[in-house]
Design a protein around this motif. Structure first.
Motif, PDB file in Angstrom:
ATOM      1  N   PHE A 112      66.028  30.628   4.563  1.00  0.00           N
ATOM      2  CA  PHE A 112      66.019  32.022   5.063  1.00  0.00           C
ATOM      3  C   PHE A 112      64.944  32.330   5.494  1.00  0.00           C
ATOM      4  O   PHE A 112      63.520  31.892   5.363  1.00  0.00           O
ATOM      5  N   VAL A 113      64.921  33.014   6.644  1.00  0.00           N
ATOM      6  CA  VAL A 113      63.773  33.313   7.579  1.00  0.00           C
ATOM      7  C   VAL A 113      63.314  34.751   7.559  1.00  0.00           C
ATOM      8  O   VAL A 113      64.431  35.611   7.736  1.00  0.00           O
ATOM      9  N   ALA A 114      62.455  35.130   7.340  1.00  0.00           N
ATOM     10  CA  ALA A 114      61.877  36.514   7.038  1.00  0.00           C
ATOM     11  C   ALA A 114      60.716  37.133   7.928  1.00  0.00           C
ATOM     12  O   ALA A 114      59.784  36.083   8.484  1.00  0.00           O
ATOM     13  N   CYS A 115      60.510  38.158   8.314  1.00  0.00           N
ATOM     14  CA  CYS A 115      59.139  38.515   9.255  1.00  0.00           C
ATOM     15  C   CYS A 115      58.748  39.842   8.478  1.00  0.00           C
ATOM     16  O   CYS A 115      59.617  40.686   8.017  1.00  0.00           O
ATOM     17  N   PRO A 116      57.630  40.392   9.155  1.00  0.00           N
ATOM     18  CA  PRO A 116      57.170  41.657   8.436  1.00  0.00           C
ATOM     19  C   PRO A 116      57.817  42.696   9.225  1.00  0.00           C
ATOM     20  O   PRO A 116      58.391  42.736  10.427  1.00  0.00           O
ATOM     21  N   SER A 128      68.064  16.665  16.298  1.00  0.00           N
ATOM     22  CA  SER A 128      67.594  15.122  16.515  1.00  0.00           C
ATOM     23  C   SER A 128      67.531  14.236  15.625  1.00  0.00           C
ATOM     24  O   SER A 128      67.630  12.878  15.918  1.00  0.00           O
ATOM     25  N   LYS A 129      67.904  14.813  14.428  1.00  0.00           N
ATOM     26  CA  LYS A 129      67.921  13.672  13.116  1.00  0.00           C
ATOM     27  C   LYS A 129      69.568  13.575  12.969  1.00  0.00           C
ATOM     28  O   LYS A 129      69.797  13.194  11.929  1.00  0.00           O
ATOM     29  N   GLY A 130      70.455  14.346  13.341  1.00  0.00           N
ATOM     30  CA  GLY A 130      71.816  14.240  13.270  1.00  0.00           C
ATOM     31  C   GLY A 130      72.238  15.354  12.090  1.00  0.00           C
ATOM     32  O   GLY A 130      73.388  15.215  11.556  1.00  0.00           O
ATOM     33  N   ILE A 131      71.360  15.995  12.092  1.00  0.00           N
ATOM     34  CA  ILE A 131      71.452  17.110  10.870  1.00  0.00           C
ATOM     35  C   ILE A 131      71.905  18.513  11.670  1.00  0.00           C
ATOM     36  O   ILE A 131      71.420  19.027  12.490  1.00  0.00           O
ATOM     37  N   GLY A 132      73.240  19.218  11.252  1.00  0.00           N
ATOM     38  CA  GLY A 132      73.776  20.216  11.924  1.00  0.00           C
ATOM     39  C   GLY A 132      73.090  21.508  11.261  1.00  0.00           C
ATOM     40  O   GLY A 132      72.711  21.596  10.257  1.00  0.00           O
ATOM     41  N   SER A 133      73.228  22.700  12.233  1.00  0.00           N
ATOM     42  CA  SER A 133      72.815  23.876  11.606  1.00  0.00           C
ATOM     43  C   SER A 133      73.665  25.133  12.313  1.00  0.00           C
ATOM     44  O   SER A 133      74.160  24.801  13.128  1.00  0.00           O
ATOM     45  N   CYS A 134      73.396  26.220  11.486  1.00  0.00           N
ATOM     46  CA  CYS A 134      74.052  27.317  12.017  1.00  0.00           C
ATOM     47  C   CYS A 134      73.360  28.613  11.511  1.00  0.00           C
ATOM     48  O   CYS A 134      72.997  28.538  10.433  1.00  0.00           O
ATOM     49  N   CYS A 135      72.924  29.287  12.649  1.00  0.00           N
ATOM     50  CA  CYS A 135      72.466  30.542  12.333  1.00  0.00           C
ATOM     51  C   CYS A 135      73.163  31.579  11.696  1.00  0.00           C
ATOM     52  O   CYS A 135      74.440  31.580  12.224  1.00  0.00           O
ATOM     53  N   LEU A 136      72.862  32.160  10.696  1.00  0.00           N
ATOM     54  CA  LEU A 136      73.993  33.039   9.901  1.00  0.00           C
ATOM     55  C   LEU A 136      73.306  34.489   9.663  1.00  0.00           C
ATOM     56  O   LEU A 136      72.773  34.742   8.674  1.00  0.00           O
ATOM     57  N   GLY A 137      73.670  35.484  10.756  1.00  0.00           N
ATOM     58  CA  GLY A 137      73.202  36.678  10.609  1.00  0.00           C
ATOM     59  C   GLY A 137      73.987  37.402   9.347  1.00  0.00           C
ATOM     60  O   GLY A 137      73.379  38.426   8.779  1.00  0.00           O
ATOM     61  N   SER A 138      75.219  37.074   9.219  1.00  0.00           N
ATOM     62  CA  SER A 138      76.063  37.630   8.049  1.00  0.00           C
ATOM     63  C   SER A 138      75.535  37.461   6.857  1.00  0.00           C
ATOM     64  O   SER A 138      75.639  38.219   5.800  1.00  0.00           O
ATOM     65  N   VAL A 139      74.549  36.586   6.641  1.00  0.00           N
ATOM     66  CA  VAL A 139      73.879  36.502   5.273  1.00  0.00           C
ATOM     67  C   VAL A 139      72.796  37.754   5.031  1.00  0.00           C
ATOM     68  O   VAL A 139      73.124  38.195   3.647  1.00  0.00           O
ATOM     69  N   VAL A 140      72.578  38.434   6.017  1.00  0.00           N
ATOM     70  CA  VAL A 140      71.525  39.543   5.865  1.00  0.00           C
ATOM     71  C   VAL A 140      72.052  40.465   4.617  1.00  0.00           C
ATOM     72  O   VAL A 140      71.531  41.047   3.921  1.00  0.00           O
ATOM     73  N   PRO A 141      73.175  41.194   5.347  1.00  0.00           N
ATOM     74  CA  PRO A 141      73.650  42.315   4.474  1.00  0.00           C
ATOM     75  C   PRO A 141      74.170  42.125   2.892  1.00  0.00           C
ATOM     76  O   PRO A 141      73.842  42.859   2.164  1.00  0.00           O
ATOM     77  N   PRO A 194      56.978  37.788   0.966  1.00  0.00           N
ATOM     78  CA  PRO A 194      55.834  38.518   1.018  1.00  0.00           C
ATOM     79  C   PRO A 194      56.047  40.227   0.928  1.00  0.00           C
ATOM     80  O   PRO A 194      56.991  40.455   1.737  1.00  0.00           O
ATOM     81  N   GLU A 195      55.250  40.801   0.497  1.00  0.00           N
ATOM     82  CA  GLU A 195      55.480  42.472   0.461  1.00  0.00           C
ATOM     83  C   GLU A 195      55.712  42.854   1.912  1.00  0.00           C
ATOM     84  O   GLU A 195      54.735  42.589   2.877  1.00  0.00           O
ATOM     85  N   GLY A 196      56.530  43.663   2.137  1.00  0.00           N
ATOM     86  CA  GLY A 196      56.796  44.229   3.294  1.00  0.00           C
ATOM     87  C   GLY A 196      57.509  43.219   4.565  1.00  0.00           C
ATOM     88  O   GLY A 196      57.768  43.717   5.679  1.00  0.00           O
ATOM     89  N   TYR A 197      58.153  42.278   4.128  1.00  0.00           N
ATOM     90  CA  TYR A 197      58.718  41.511   4.764  1.00  0.00           C
ATOM     91  C   TYR A 197      60.284  41.722   4.632  1.00  0.00           C
ATOM     92  O   TYR A 197      60.635  42.073   3.688  1.00  0.00           O
ATOM     93  N   LYS A 198      60.942  41.423   6.107  1.00  0.00           N
ATOM     94  CA  LYS A 198      62.643  41.757   5.574  1.00  0.00           C
ATOM     95  C   LYS A 198      63.247  40.329   6.221  1.00  0.00           C
ATOM     96  O   LYS A 198      62.505  39.606   7.065  1.00  0.00           O
ATOM     97  N   LEU A 199      64.453  40.324   5.577  1.00  0.00           N
ATOM     98  CA  LEU A 199      65.127  39.054   5.732  1.00  0.00           C
ATOM     99  C   LEU A 199      65.629  39.035   7.219  1.00  0.00           C
ATOM    100  O   LEU A 199      66.275  40.312   7.485  1.00  0.00           O
ATOM    101  N   LEU A 200      65.603  38.242   8.185  1.00  0.00           N
ATOM    102  CA  LEU A 200      66.248  38.187   9.407  1.00  0.00           C
ATOM    103  C   LEU A 200      67.440  37.345   9.443  1.00  0.00           C
ATOM    104  O   LEU A 200      68.283  37.659  10.282  1.00  0.00           O
ATOM    105  N   VAL A 201      67.373  36.187   9.100  1.00  0.00           N
ATOM    106  CA  VAL A 201      68.691  35.476   9.265  1.00  0.00           C
ATOM    107  C   VAL A 201      68.860  34.414   8.168  1.00  0.00           C
ATOM    108  O   VAL A 201      67.456  33.889   7.612  1.00  0.00           O
TER     109      VAL A 201
END
Ligand SMILES: Cc1cc2nc3c(=O)[nH]c(=O)nc-3n(C[C@H](O)[C@H](O)[C@H](O)COP(=O)(O)O)c2cc1C
Length: 211
Positions: free
Chosen positions: A121-125, A148-161, A178-185
């Motif tokens: 989960f990635v968040a920013c102020p 690069s290690k053969g590990i797959g990924s996918c950004c998921l904006g749908s997680v936020v709401p 942290p206080e005042g941070y919002k979840l981005l993705v």
């Protein structure tokens, strides 16, 4: 159109290797260039994962690559939380399915995070002029390092709401942002369980030189 884009990429590659040969003459540079280009061009959003969570040592290296991303004035305006706890993932999934039962109808559905066993989960102020940009760079670093290690990924904006919904509050609190941070993705991570998808078409006309 596809043929045109392919020819354009081929032309650009040939021109770059002819015109810029001075810049990449050492063998080491050439190997690095190939490895980086390969990783960038073959990374795809993966939406089908094995159940096994990403090994934590590998995830630590992925996180390290994330935080070595550039950020405005090196403010590192991000907070990243990694979850590979099935109880957490299944709990959020139950909430998401309650909110939108259709998502569980997808064939092979296991969880709301595209069946990923590990989620970052990635968040920013909330108030920051560069936070979203910084987090984007961090996220891409993590996804490329993973690939690069053969590990797959996918950004998921749908997680936020879903995570921001009243029902998911206990899970959002568990992230200890942290206080005042919002979840981005959310970013799904895991070992791909099926064939790597073909790249969706890119529009090469969106980037060009201006003389
Ligand atoms: C900010 C952001 C949010 C995204 N959200 C979702 C999502 O909610 N669900 C999903 O399946 N893919 C999501 N994606 C993945 C895109 O659909 C994918 O990157 C795009 O189709 C290009 O495919 P590629 O990543 O395989 O090159 C998201 C990507 C970004 C950058």
């Amino acid at each position: 159109m596809k043929k045109f884009v392919k020819s354009l990429i081929l032309f650009a590659t040939v021109m770059a290797s002819v015109g810029c040969s001075e810049a990449v003459k050492c063998d080491d540079c050439r190997a690095k260039e190939e490895a980086v280009k390969e990783t960038i061009l073959t990374r795809r959003s993966i939406r089908d994962y094995k159940e096994e969570p990403v090994c934590r040592e590998a995830m630590a290296e992925i996180l390290q690559c994330g935080i070595y991303a550039p950020s405005a004035m090196n403010m590192q305006t991000w907070a990243v939380r990694v979850v590979d706890n099935k109880e957490f993932i299944d709990g959020v999934t139950a909430i998401a399915v309650k909110q939108n039962p259709k998502i569980a109808e997808q064939p092979g559905f296991r969880n709301f995070f595209r069946n990923a066993p590990t989620v970052a989960f990635v968040a920013c102020p909330e108030e920051s002029y560069s936070g979203e940009y910084d987090c984007g760079l961090l996220s891409q670093n993590m996804m490329l390092a993973a690939w690069s290690k053969g590990i797959g990924s996918c950004c998921l904006g749908s997680v936020v709401p879903v995570m921001n919904s009243e029902e998911a509050k206990p899970y959002l609190e568990r992230l200890q942002l942290p206080e005042g941070y919002k979840l981005l993705v959310g970013i799904a991570f895991g070992y791909p369980a099926s064939e790597i998808p073909v790249a969706p078409e890119r529009d090469a006309t969106k980037a060009f030189y201006v003389e």
